[in-house]
Design a protein around this motif. Structure first.
Motif, mmCIF file in Angstrom:
data_model
loop_
_atom_site.group_PDB
_atom_site.id
_atom_site.type_symbol
_atom_site.label_atom_id
_atom_site.label_comp_id
_atom_site.label_asym_id
_atom_site.label_seq_id
_atom_site.Cartn_x
_atom_site.Cartn_y
_atom_site.Cartn_z
ATOM 1 N N MET A 89 0.825 -1.210 0.000
ATOM 2 C CA MET A 89 0.000 0.000 0.000
ATOM 3 C C MET A 89 0.858 1.258 0.000
ATOM 4 O O MET A 89 0.533 2.240 -0.659
ATOM 5 C CB MET A 89 -0.885 0.044 1.262
ATOM 6 C CG MET A 89 -1.937 -0.998 1.307
ATOM 7 S SD MET A 89 -2.932 -1.056 2.849
ATOM 8 C CE MET A 89 -2.693 0.470 3.659
ATOM 9 N N ASN A 90 1.936 1.227 0.773
ATOM 10 C CA ASN A 90 2.723 2.426 0.980
ATOM 11 C C ASN A 90 4.102 2.028 1.492
ATOM 12 O O ASN A 90 4.262 0.972 2.102
ATOM 13 C CB ASN A 90 2.021 3.312 2.021
ATOM 14 C CG ASN A 90 2.694 4.642 2.212
ATOM 15 O OD1 ASN A 90 3.140 5.267 1.255
ATOM 16 N ND2 ASN A 90 2.780 5.076 3.455
ATOM 17 N N LYS A 124 24.559 -0.152 7.932
ATOM 18 C CA LYS A 124 23.192 0.038 7.441
ATOM 19 C C LYS A 124 23.217 0.861 6.159
ATOM 20 O O LYS A 124 23.816 1.925 6.088
ATOM 21 C CB LYS A 124 22.323 0.745 8.472
ATOM 22 C CG LYS A 124 21.931 -0.123 9.631
ATOM 23 C CD LYS A 124 20.999 0.617 10.580
ATOM 24 C CE LYS A 124 20.676 -0.248 11.778
ATOM 25 N NZ LYS A 124 19.821 0.488 12.738
ATOM 26 N N ILE A 125 22.534 0.331 5.160
ATOM 27 C CA ILE A 125 22.406 0.984 3.856
ATOM 28 C C ILE A 125 21.050 1.661 3.731
ATOM 29 O O ILE A 125 20.947 2.770 3.221
ATOM 30 C CB ILE A 125 22.596 -0.044 2.715
ATOM 31 C CG1 ILE A 125 23.934 -0.786 2.844
ATOM 32 C CG2 ILE A 125 22.428 0.607 1.356
ATOM 33 C CD1 ILE A 125 25.163 0.088 2.766
ATOM 34 N N LEU A 126 20.005 0.996 4.197
ATOM 35 C CA LEU A 126 18.634 1.471 4.019
ATOM 36 C C LEU A 126 17.789 1.029 5.201
ATOM 37 O O LEU A 126 17.968 -0.078 5.707
ATOM 38 C CB LEU A 126 18.077 0.871 2.722
ATOM 39 C CG LEU A 126 16.622 1.083 2.358
ATOM 40 C CD1 LEU A 126 16.473 1.109 0.848
ATOM 41 C CD2 LEU A 126 15.740 -0.006 2.921
ATOM 42 N N VAL A 127 16.884 1.901 5.612
ATOM 43 C CA VAL A 127 15.856 1.558 6.604
ATOM 44 C C VAL A 127 14.534 1.995 6.002
ATOM 45 O O VAL A 127 14.410 3.130 5.521
ATOM 46 C CB VAL A 127 16.097 2.265 7.950
ATOM 47 C CG1 VAL A 127 14.953 2.000 8.916
ATOM 48 C CG2 VAL A 127 17.419 1.836 8.560
ATOM 49 N N SER A 128 13.546 1.099 5.998
ATOM 50 C CA SER A 128 12.265 1.427 5.382
ATOM 51 C C SER A 128 11.113 0.845 6.187
ATOM 52 O O SER A 128 11.286 -0.092 6.954
ATOM 53 C CB SER A 128 12.218 0.905 3.943
ATOM 54 O OG SER A 128 12.397 -0.494 3.926
ATOM 55 N N THR A 129 9.954 1.426 5.953
ATOM 56 C CA THR A 129 8.713 0.938 6.539
ATOM 57 C C THR A 129 7.728 0.712 5.405
ATOM 58 O O THR A 129 7.568 1.579 4.542
ATOM 59 C CB THR A 129 8.134 1.964 7.532
ATOM 60 O OG1 THR A 129 9.100 2.209 8.554
ATOM 61 C CG2 THR A 129 6.851 1.442 8.167
ATOM 62 N N PHE A 130 7.116 -0.453 5.395
ATOM 63 C CA PHE A 130 6.133 -0.814 4.373
ATOM 64 C C PHE A 130 4.797 -1.101 5.026
ATOM 65 O O PHE A 130 4.745 -1.728 6.087
ATOM 66 C CB PHE A 130 6.565 -2.077 3.609
ATOM 67 C CG PHE A 130 7.654 -1.858 2.621
ATOM 68 C CD1 PHE A 130 7.361 -1.686 1.276
ATOM 69 C CD2 PHE A 130 8.976 -1.818 3.023
ATOM 70 C CE1 PHE A 130 8.367 -1.482 0.351
ATOM 71 C CE2 PHE A 130 9.994 -1.616 2.109
ATOM 72 C CZ PHE A 130 9.685 -1.447 0.764
ATOM 73 N N SER A 131 3.732 -0.662 4.376
ATOM 74 C CA SER A 131 2.377 -1.039 4.770
ATOM 75 C C SER A 131 1.822 -1.946 3.682
ATOM 76 O O SER A 131 1.864 -1.600 2.498
ATOM 77 C CB SER A 131 1.480 0.192 4.907
ATOM 78 O OG SER A 131 1.947 1.023 5.935
#
Length: 137
Positions: free
Chosen positions: A76-77, A119-126
């Motif tokens: 979703m996001n 750490k290369i990337l930190v993300s949040t997914f819905s």
């Protein structure tokens, strides 16, 4: 064969996962670990792994964590923070943990690191649960 073993094999057989050199290493309820072998074609003009490639890796691993509850989902996001350039790397690792497992929404946090642990990337997914049980045909 246990559900998580079947899910791991299923996720690893998917075309985009294979074509990008991604492999899911571990699946448990609410948790996934994966690796990606980095090729020259995945790098941008400055020699680091392209942000779109990193996002795809994060989406694949995050979605696998969402799927660990047994239902198909769709993204979703997402939000992402690129923390460091992924230069001079031949593989990257990602871990996804479910932060919220609701009736229809699953939120995962994905962290991508290089082999040294940077750490290369930190993300949040819905993810939105489609309410359809995962089947292995």
């Amino acid at each position: 064969m246990h559900f998580y073993d079947k899910l791991l094999a299923y996720r690893n057989s998917m075309g985009l996962t294979r074509n990008m050199g991604i492999r899911i290493l571990e699946i448990q309820e609410g948790y996934v670990k994966g690796e990606m072998l980095v090729s020259a074609s995945q790098q941008n003009l400055i020699g680091s792994v392209h942000g779109g490639v990193l996002m795809t890796f994060a989406d694949i691993v995050g979605a696998a964590a969402a799927w660990s509850y047994g239902e198909y989902t769709t993204t979703m996001n997402c939000s992402v923070n690129f923390l460091n350039a992924a230069t001079d790397v031949d593989r990257l690792y990602a871990e996804a943990e479910v932060e919220k497992h609701g009736k229809k929404t699953i939120v995962t946090r994905v962290v991508i690191k290089d082999v040294s642990g940077k750490k290369i990337l930190v993300s949040t997914f819905s993810f939105f649960s489609l309410g359809t049980p995962i089947t292995f045909d």
